[in-house]
Design a protein around this motif. Structure first.
Motif, short mmCIF file in Angstrom:
data_model
loop_
_atom_site.label_atom_id
_atom_site.label_comp_id
_atom_site.label_asym_id
_atom_site.label_seq_id
_atom_site.Cartn_x
_atom_site.Cartn_y
_atom_site.Cartn_z
N THR A 141 1.00 -1.34 -0.04
CA THR A 141 0.00 -0.05 -0.09
C THR A 141 0.98 1.32 -0.05
O THR A 141 1.84 1.40 0.76
CB THR A 141 -0.94 -0.15 1.30
N SER A 142 0.67 2.05 -1.08
CA SER A 142 1.50 3.46 -0.97
C SER A 142 1.10 4.49 0.33
O SER A 142 0.15 4.52 0.65
CB SER A 142 1.11 4.09 -2.36
N VAL A 143 2.24 4.88 0.60
CA VAL A 143 2.36 5.67 1.70
C VAL A 143 2.41 6.99 1.45
O VAL A 143 3.01 7.51 0.54
CB VAL A 143 3.81 5.59 2.52
N THR A 144 1.10 7.80 1.78
CA THR A 144 1.05 9.01 1.43
C THR A 144 1.09 9.95 2.84
O THR A 144 1.17 11.25 2.64
CB THR A 144 -0.66 9.33 1.06
N GLU A 145 1.08 9.41 4.02
CA GLU A 145 1.11 10.12 5.13
C GLU A 145 2.11 9.52 6.10
O GLU A 145 2.21 8.33 6.32
CB GLU A 145 -0.13 10.33 5.88
N LYS A 183 1.48 13.64 12.68
CA LYS A 183 1.22 13.01 11.29
C LYS A 183 1.97 13.97 10.41
O LYS A 183 1.43 15.47 10.46
CB LYS A 183 -0.31 12.74 11.10
N PHE A 226 2.20 14.64 5.82
CA PHE A 226 2.19 14.34 4.39
C PHE A 226 3.39 14.07 3.94
O PHE A 226 4.34 14.41 4.38
CB PHE A 226 1.25 15.08 3.54
N LEU A 227 3.56 13.01 2.86
CA LEU A 227 5.04 12.42 2.71
C LEU A 227 5.69 13.42 2.07
O LEU A 227 6.83 13.71 1.99
CB LEU A 227 4.77 11.10 1.79
N LYS A 228 4.91 14.46 0.97
CA LYS A 228 5.32 15.45 0.46
C LYS A 228 5.91 16.47 1.28
O LYS A 228 6.92 17.07 1.07
CB LYS A 228 4.51 16.08 -0.75
N SER A 248 12.61 11.70 -3.38
CA SER A 248 11.12 11.80 -3.81
C SER A 248 10.82 10.82 -4.99
O SER A 248 9.79 10.59 -5.28
CB SER A 248 11.05 13.35 -4.69
N CYS A 290 6.09 2.32 0.80
CA CYS A 290 4.93 1.52 1.24
C CYS A 290 5.09 0.85 2.26
O CYS A 290 6.23 0.67 3.10
CB CYS A 290 4.77 0.36 -0.07
N ASN A 335 4.26 3.11 8.19
CA ASN A 335 4.43 4.49 7.76
C ASN A 335 4.98 5.35 8.98
O ASN A 335 4.90 6.60 8.96
CB ASN A 335 3.12 5.14 7.32
#
Length: 313
Positions: free
Chosen positions: A7-11, A91, A93-95, A164, A169, A172
């Protein structure tokens, strides 16, 4: 090898400095006080350097820049760390995490290069005083600062771009209280050997080369001071270097060992501990060191306090 959930990590979840509730409250209060003191102390030095014409010299030009970088450097990490203490977990965000990595390394690298420029300034002032104003002219000072910014920008951008491009995944949770390269690489589900090599070699090269240049400057200064017969003149000349020398030792001590260690679980835990030193303690100590040991800064601060006191009276 344990399979990861793809599962892709976004946070990303940042862990607090401690998981014990009582210590979280105590550390939150202590760190808040230290952070506010960092802002106030460094802002005072910047204000004194800018407004006092007697301090419009290369030495204090660099000192004002150092105070600025202490503010932005600690502000990159400390507020998020305090959120983690208040909420137990923080928490991001990954960005935003990657952006934090960019600014953390950008300001950190710039400060290391700035300390090197300051050591060169002290070398010229002590070993070549008659040509000091010519060698350290305004355009030279601006070129040195600009070089620090450009080198740091390229260094930080290289790490940021490579990170980047990695896929993240699985778990997190980052084993740190702010986003940094080594802890974040633990979440990548791809080969990170290139990133790890660059962290060691590029960061190691900058850390070692700047430290060697500072060491060279002070070796030349020491050799020159030994030639001075008057012990009073010798102490007076060296006193202009002691503040900078203390700051260098405080900055390079924990930082060098941190980046040159391999990214093991034990080293990451040690990184969490040493990170407190260079993100909170060092920025607090810098204005104290320069204010207490620098006579011109103390005189300027006293003059302004007296001016305000009698001005109101």
């Amino acid at each position: 090898m344990e399979e990861r959930n793809l599962t892709s990590v976004t946070e990303v979840i940042l862990l607090p400095v401690t998981s014990i509730a009582y210590f979280r409250v105590v550390l939150f209060i202590v760190f808040l006080f230290l952070y506010l003191f960092t802002l106030l102390g460094n802002l005072c030095i910047m204000a004194v350097v800018i407004t006092d014409r007697r301090l419009h010299t290369p030495m204090y030009f660099f000192l004002g820049n150092l105070s600025f970088f202490d503010i932005v450097y600690s502000s990159t990490t400390v507020p998020k760390m305090m959120v983690g203490l208040a909420k137990k977990v923080s928490k991001i965000f990954l960005k935003s995490c990657i952006v934090q990595i960019f600014f953390f390394h950008f300001f950190g690298c710039t400060e290391a290069l700035l300390l090197t420029a300051m050591s060169y300034d002290r070398y010229v002032a002590i070993c070549n005083p008659l040509r000091y104003n010519i060698i350290m002219a305004k355009n030279v000072c601006f070129q040195l600062i600009s070089t620090c910014w450009m080198v740091s920008f390229g260094y930080s951008l290289t790490h940021t771009i490579l990170i980047s491009k990695l896929p993240f995944c699985g778990l997190n949770k980052v084993s740190h209280f702010f986003c940094d390269i080594k802890p974040l690489l633990q979440l990548a589900c791809a080969d990170t050997s290139l990133n790890e090599i660059l962290v060691v070699f590029i960061t190691g090269f900058i850390a070692v080369s700047t430290f060697c240049l500072i060491f060279l400057s002070y070796s030349l200064i020491g050799t020159h001071l030994l030639k001075i017969r008057s012990s009073t003149e010798r102490r007076k000349a060296f006193s202009t270097c002691t503040s900078h020398l203390i700051v260098v030792l405080l900055y390079y001590g924990p930082l060098t060992t941190r980046f040159l260690r391999p990214a093991t679980n034990d080293s990451l835990e040690q990184d969490r501990q040493t990170a407190v030193l260079y993100t909170i303690i060092t920025p607090v100590l810098n204005p104290i060191i320069y204010a207490l040991r620098n006579q011109e800064v103390k005189m300027s601060l006293r003059f302004r306090m007296l001016k305000r006191k009698f001005g109101r009276g």
